[in-house]
Design a protein around this motif. Structure first.
Motif, PDB file in Angstrom:
ATOM      1  N   MET A  95      28.825  65.308 -15.034  1.00  0.00           N
ATOM      2  CA  MET A  95      27.915  64.200 -14.721  1.00  0.00           C
ATOM      3  C   MET A  95      28.033  63.032 -15.710  1.00  0.00           C
ATOM      4  SD  MET A  95      24.188  65.484 -16.095  1.00  0.00           S
ATOM      5  CE  MET A  95      23.939  65.948 -17.826  1.00  0.00           C
ATOM      6  N   LEU A  96      27.560  61.876 -15.273  1.00  0.00           N
ATOM      7  CA  LEU A  96      27.452  60.733 -16.173  1.00  0.00           C
ATOM      8  C   LEU A  96      26.327  60.939 -17.180  1.00  0.00           C
ATOM      9  CD1 LEU A  96      27.799  57.778 -13.616  1.00  0.00           C
ATOM     10  CD2 LEU A  96      29.581  58.739 -15.091  1.00  0.00           C
ATOM     11  N   GLY A  97      25.282  61.655 -16.776  1.00  0.00           N
ATOM     12  CA  GLY A  97      24.143  61.901 -17.667  1.00  0.00           C
ATOM     13  C   GLY A  97      22.863  62.010 -16.870  1.00  0.00           C
ATOM     14  N   TYR A  98      21.782  62.367 -17.554  1.00  0.00           N
ATOM     15  CA  TYR A  98      20.464  62.433 -16.917  1.00  0.00           C
ATOM     16  C   TYR A  98      19.846  61.041 -16.884  1.00  0.00           C
ATOM     17  CZ  TYR A  98      20.652  67.537 -17.563  1.00  0.00           C
ATOM     18  OH  TYR A  98      20.993  68.862 -17.526  1.00  0.00           O
ATOM     19  N   LEU A  99      19.236  60.700 -15.769  1.00  0.00           N
ATOM     20  CA  LEU A  99      18.624  59.390 -15.596  1.00  0.00           C
ATOM     21  C   LEU A  99      17.476  59.194 -16.593  1.00  0.00           C
ATOM     22  CD1 LEU A  99      18.286  56.771 -13.905  1.00  0.00           C
ATOM     23  CD2 LEU A  99      16.722  58.081 -12.441  1.00  0.00           C
ATOM     24  N   GLY A 100      17.625  58.176 -17.458  1.00  0.00           N
ATOM     25  CA  GLY A 100      16.574  57.839 -18.408  1.00  0.00           C
ATOM     26  C   GLY A 100      16.281  58.910 -19.441  1.00  0.00           C
ATOM     27  N   GLN A 101      17.214  59.843 -19.635  1.00  0.00           N
ATOM     28  CA  GLN A 101      16.997  60.963 -20.558  1.00  0.00           C
ATOM     29  C   GLN A 101      18.177  61.055 -21.534  1.00  0.00           C
ATOM     30  OE1 GLN A 101      14.359  63.165 -20.542  1.00  0.00           O
ATOM     31  NE2 GLN A 101      13.324  62.537 -18.670  1.00  0.00           N
ATOM     32  N   GLU A 102      18.258  60.099 -22.430  1.00  0.00           N
ATOM     33  CA  GLU A 102      19.404  60.056 -23.345  1.00  0.00           C
ATOM     34  C   GLU A 102      19.461  61.284 -24.245  1.00  0.00           C
ATOM     35  OE1 GLU A 102      19.872  56.454 -25.521  1.00  0.00           O
ATOM     36  OE2 GLU A 102      19.608  55.165 -23.772  1.00  0.00           O
ATOM     37  N   GLN A 103      18.323  61.703 -24.761  1.00  0.00           N
ATOM     38  CA  GLN A 103      18.313  62.855 -25.658  1.00  0.00           C
ATOM     39  C   GLN A 103      18.737  64.119 -24.925  1.00  0.00           C
ATOM     40  OE1 GLN A 103      18.004  62.910 -28.916  1.00  0.00           O
ATOM     41  NE2 GLN A 103      18.275  65.139 -28.987  1.00  0.00           N
ATOM     42  N   ALA A 104      18.218  64.326 -23.718  1.00  0.00           N
ATOM     43  CA  ALA A 104      18.594  65.496 -22.934  1.00  0.00           C
ATOM     44  C   ALA A 104      20.075  65.463 -22.573  1.00  0.00           C
ATOM     45  CB  ALA A 104      17.746  65.575 -21.664  1.00  0.00           C
ATOM     46  N   THR A 105      20.589  64.267 -22.292  1.00  0.00           N
ATOM     47  CA  THR A 105      22.016  64.131 -21.993  1.00  0.00           C
ATOM     48  C   THR A 105      22.842  64.514 -23.208  1.00  0.00           C
ATOM     49  OG1 THR A 105      21.604  62.355 -20.404  1.00  0.00           O
ATOM     50  CG2 THR A 105      23.839  62.522 -21.300  1.00  0.00           C
ATOM     51  N   ASN A 128      32.952  61.584  -9.673  1.00  0.00           N
ATOM     52  CA  ASN A 128      32.496  62.971  -9.836  1.00  0.00           C
ATOM     53  C   ASN A 128      32.583  63.723  -8.511  1.00  0.00           C
ATOM     54  OD1 ASN A 128      29.791  62.136 -12.137  1.00  0.00           O
ATOM     55  ND2 ASN A 128      31.850  62.892 -12.605  1.00  0.00           N
ATOM     56  N   LEU A 129      32.047  63.113  -7.440  1.00  0.00           N
ATOM     57  CA  LEU A 129      32.015  63.778  -6.139  1.00  0.00           C
ATOM     58  C   LEU A 129      33.404  63.918  -5.536  1.00  0.00           C
ATOM     59  CD1 LEU A 129      28.835  62.161  -4.503  1.00  0.00           C
ATOM     60  CD2 LEU A 129      29.000  64.258  -5.850  1.00  0.00           C
ATOM     61  N   VAL A 130      34.198  62.857  -5.609  1.00  0.00           N
ATOM     62  CA  VAL A 130      35.566  62.907  -5.089  1.00  0.00           C
ATOM     63  C   VAL A 130      36.382  63.944  -5.854  1.00  0.00           C
ATOM     64  CG1 VAL A 130      37.736  61.612  -4.913  1.00  0.00           C
ATOM     65  CG2 VAL A 130      35.579  60.545  -4.195  1.00  0.00           C
ATOM     66  N   ALA A 131      36.220  63.957  -7.177  1.00  0.00           N
ATOM     67  CA  ALA A 131      36.973  64.887  -8.016  1.00  0.00           C
ATOM     68  C   ALA A 131      36.676  66.329  -7.641  1.00  0.00           C
ATOM     69  CB  ALA A 131      36.660  64.647  -9.489  1.00  0.00           C
ATOM     70  N   ASN A 132      35.411  66.657  -7.467  1.00  0.00           N
ATOM     71  CA  ASN A 132      35.089  68.060  -7.224  1.00  0.00           C
ATOM     72  C   ASN A 132      35.616  68.549  -5.883  1.00  0.00           C
ATOM     73  OD1 ASN A 132      32.374  70.364  -7.222  1.00  0.00           O
ATOM     74  ND2 ASN A 132      33.948  70.220  -8.802  1.00  0.00           N
ATOM     75  N   VAL A 133      35.640  67.666  -4.886  1.00  0.00           N
ATOM     76  CA  VAL A 133      36.262  68.038  -3.621  1.00  0.00           C
ATOM     77  C   VAL A 133      37.754  68.289  -3.816  1.00  0.00           C
ATOM     78  CG1 VAL A 133      36.870  67.221  -1.304  1.00  0.00           C
ATOM     79  CG2 VAL A 133      34.551  66.895  -2.169  1.00  0.00           C
ATOM     80  N   ALA A 134      38.428  67.390  -4.533  1.00  0.00           N
ATOM     81  CA  ALA A 134      39.865  67.545  -4.778  1.00  0.00           C
ATOM     82  C   ALA A 134      40.145  68.798  -5.606  1.00  0.00           C
ATOM     83  CB  ALA A 134      40.409  66.305  -5.488  1.00  0.00           C
ATOM     84  N   GLN A 135      39.288  69.074  -6.589  1.00  0.00           N
ATOM     85  CA  GLN A 135      39.473  70.250  -7.434  1.00  0.00           C
ATOM     86  C   GLN A 135      39.322  71.557  -6.663  1.00  0.00           C
ATOM     87  OE1 GLN A 135      36.394  68.550 -10.193  1.00  0.00           O
ATOM     88  NE2 GLN A 135      37.576  69.673 -11.732  1.00  0.00           N
ATOM     89  N   CYS A 136      38.429  71.562  -5.679  1.00  0.00           N
ATOM     90  CA  CYS A 136      38.171  72.780  -4.908  1.00  0.00           C
ATOM     91  C   CYS A 136      39.233  73.052  -3.850  1.00  0.00           C
ATOM     92  CB  CYS A 136      36.805  72.701  -4.238  1.00  0.00           C
ATOM     93  SG  CYS A 136      35.409  72.825  -5.372  1.00  0.00           S
ATOM     94  N   ALA A 137      40.025  72.030  -3.521  1.00  0.00           N
ATOM     95  CA  ALA A 137      40.974  72.142  -2.416  1.00  0.00           C
ATOM     96  C   ALA A 137      41.908  73.354  -2.530  1.00  0.00           C
ATOM     97  CB  ALA A 137      41.781  70.851  -2.286  1.00  0.00           C
ATOM     98  N   PRO A 138      42.488  73.649  -3.705  1.00  0.00           N
ATOM     99  CA  PRO A 138      43.431  74.773  -3.758  1.00  0.00           C
ATOM    100  C   PRO A 138      42.785  76.151  -3.644  1.00  0.00           C
ATOM    101  CG  PRO A 138      43.782  73.215  -5.579  1.00  0.00           C
ATOM    102  CD  PRO A 138      42.455  72.900  -4.974  1.00  0.00           C
TER     103      PRO A 138
END
Length: 524
Positions: free
Chosen positions: A385-395, A197-207
């Motif tokens: 994101m992968l999801g909210y920690l311990g919050q399956e319904q909210a995810t 997620n973090l690597v992708a967003n840096v690469a996506q913002c590059a252009p």
């Protein structure tokens, strides 16, 4: 379906550490990575990498690694970069804590994230130590970055000389960081972001973010917030630019550092734009080194952006994002001066999005002219994101089965393909770029013995964007004042969550199902 006008970027399947530091050349290692704004002390990229490795080794020697969560509670100082990336290098997960949190708020995050170790700074030790005690973190697991009697210091860990561990994990599924966000409703939830997620967003913002290794970037936006974390701490470092840190925003110091350090690029939030457009102090400093500026964290209207551009002669960009998107999904490109600065520009690389009618669920099309009808913005990409920690319904409620994240923001698409945010489906208040959940403040207000009922809504404010306004029903016979209410809240929450306006009413308007009718209150 709207797709980015930019070709997809190749997202490396590597950890954040490998992406930023593994292949550091000798020339880049000699470059300045971090400058302490108040003191001028410099740290090179080579020294930063060495410190990160040493800290990872010290953590590993203490049994910290994959599966562990380490909390980082600090304003922007150069050591933040060492600790943040050292935690990730060790294979552990970082949870970044707002430096303004109260004991109650911080303890809740430490407990929810199951943090077993805490890094902080000496000015915050009272809140940090009390919060750690609530969460079961012993004093020997509290590390003070700048040193303090009775606690292990960061220098102590680095001096141990322990080698960095060999770690192996899947970057796409391994949680790198858990920042906390209120999402669409309620108390703050842990947002699980992977290394990818973090690597992708840096690469996506590059252009679309025109940052180079020649830039000197002012870093006052907090690294503990996802905006500062990705765009400053990660993107700027990926470009081998120089980051000049400020622990807090002070206008005079902000302007002085820009002048003295010849800052070339500044990332801001709208409240800073207000000061840059209107404050007389700005004219006392030479800001001619600044060539670019980008605003995010909250919507900025076109007139304000134009006022900053006219006064400073800088190229102004605006972007959109949220913690759950790591965070960026839309940006005004640097080469599109024809776009309204009130828009959020176009989807960045690898992004697909929709605008969905909130009543019918229909997907809205781009109009031949003008703007589309408003609808909720949905976003899909490798930065979700992968999801909210311990919050399956909210995810499940936030990310659908097709991978689209339902942002809760109401947007329009314009005939030129640009987007703009026009309203908020969710009820969060944006105070100076910080999220404030009405439900959290309402729950707190209801604990006051003289308050029978309460509701909190956003009140527009020219300086802060929005402020929390409380509508309070007093218990019979109570002489509670507006000042009493504001003082009570201030004693329990971080400064950005303070109630800043109060109105007393006879009853909180509610639907037959008991839901607060905030629309009725906003009209008062």
């Amino acid at each position: 379906m709207f797709r980015s006008p930019y070709p997809d970027e190749v997202i490396p399947n590597v950890s954040v550490y490998d992406f930023l530091f593994r292949d550091l050349s000798a020339d880049d290692a000699a470059r300045v990575a971090l400058i302490d704004g108040p003191t001028g002390d410099e740290t090179s990229y080579g020294a930063l990498k060495a410190q990160i490795d040493l800290l990872a080794g010290a953590l590993a020697a203490r049994g910290i690694g994959i599966g562990d969560v380490v909390a980082l509670h600090s304003p922007n100082v150069p050591a933040f970069a060492t600790v943040f990336h050292g935690i990730l290098r060790s294979g552990a997960t970082a949870t970044t804590v707002n430096a303004l949190y109260t004991v109650e708020e911080m303890a809740r995050q430490l407990q929810d994230s199951r943090a077993t170790m805490l890094f902080t700074v000496s000015p915050l030790i009272t809140v940090a130590s009390e919060s750690a005690a609530f969460a079961g973190i012993p004093d020997e697991r509290i590390i003070v970055l700048d040193g303090l009697d009775g606690y292990t210091g960061l220098r102590d860990l680095l001096a141990e000389g322990a080698p960095a561990p060999e770690v192996s994990f899947d970057p796409a599924t391994h949680v790198a960081v858990i920042p906390y966000s209120s999402g669409t409703t309620g108390f703050a939830k842990g947002v699980q972001l992977s290394h990818t997620n973090l690597v992708a967003n840096v690469a996506q913002c590059a252009p679309v973010l025109d940052v180079s290794d020649e830039d000197r970037i002012l870093a006052f936006l907090p690294f503990f917030h996802i905006y500062g974390m990705t765009i400053l701490l990660n993107l700027a470092l990926s470009r081998h630019a120089a980051l000049i840190t400020l622990p807090r925003f002070d206008l005079a110091q902000f302007l002085q550092v820009i002048q003295d350090q010849k800052v070339s690029f500044v990332f801001i939030a709208p409240p800073v734009a207000v000061a840059l457009a209107k404050h007389p102090l700005v004219d006392q400093f030479d800001l001619s080194s600044v060539r670019g500026m980008m605003s995010g964290a909250a919507p900025m209207d076109e007139s304000l952006a134009n006022a900053v551009t006219a006064r400073l002669g800088v190229h102004m960009q605006q972007g959109y994002g949220m913690s759950e998107l790591s965070p960026v999904s839309h940006v005004i490109p640097p080469d599109r001066d024809d776009l309204s600065r009130g828009t959020i520009g176009f989807p960045i690389a690898n992004i697909e999005c929709k605008i969905v009618d909130v009543e019918t669920g229909a997907e809205l099309d781009m109009p031949a002219e003008g703007s589309s009808r408003p609808g909720e913005l949905w976003v899909r990409g490798p930065n979700v994101m992968l999801g909210y920690l311990g919050q399956e319904q909210a995810t499940h409620e936030t990310v659908d089965d097709d991978g689209f994240l339902h942002t809760g923001d109401i947007a329009q698409v314009n005939h030129d393909g640009s987007f703009q945010i026009v309203d908020r489906l969710k009820e969060l208040i944006k105070y100076k770029g910080y999220q404030v959940a009405p439900a959290e403040l309402e729950a707190l207000l209801l604990t006051h013995p003289e308050i029978a009922d309460a509701a909190v809504v956003a009140q527009p404010d020219p300086a802060a964007g929005e402020i929390p306004k409380a509508f309070v029903v007093r218990r019979e016979g109570s002489a509670l004042t507006e000042g009493d209410v504001m003082t009570f809240v201030a004693e329990h929450v971080a400064p950005h969550k303070k109630v800043r306006a109060v109105a007393f009413i006879d009853a909180v308007p509610k639907s037959s199902a008991g839901k607060i009718l905030r629309k009725d209150l906003r009209g008062r």
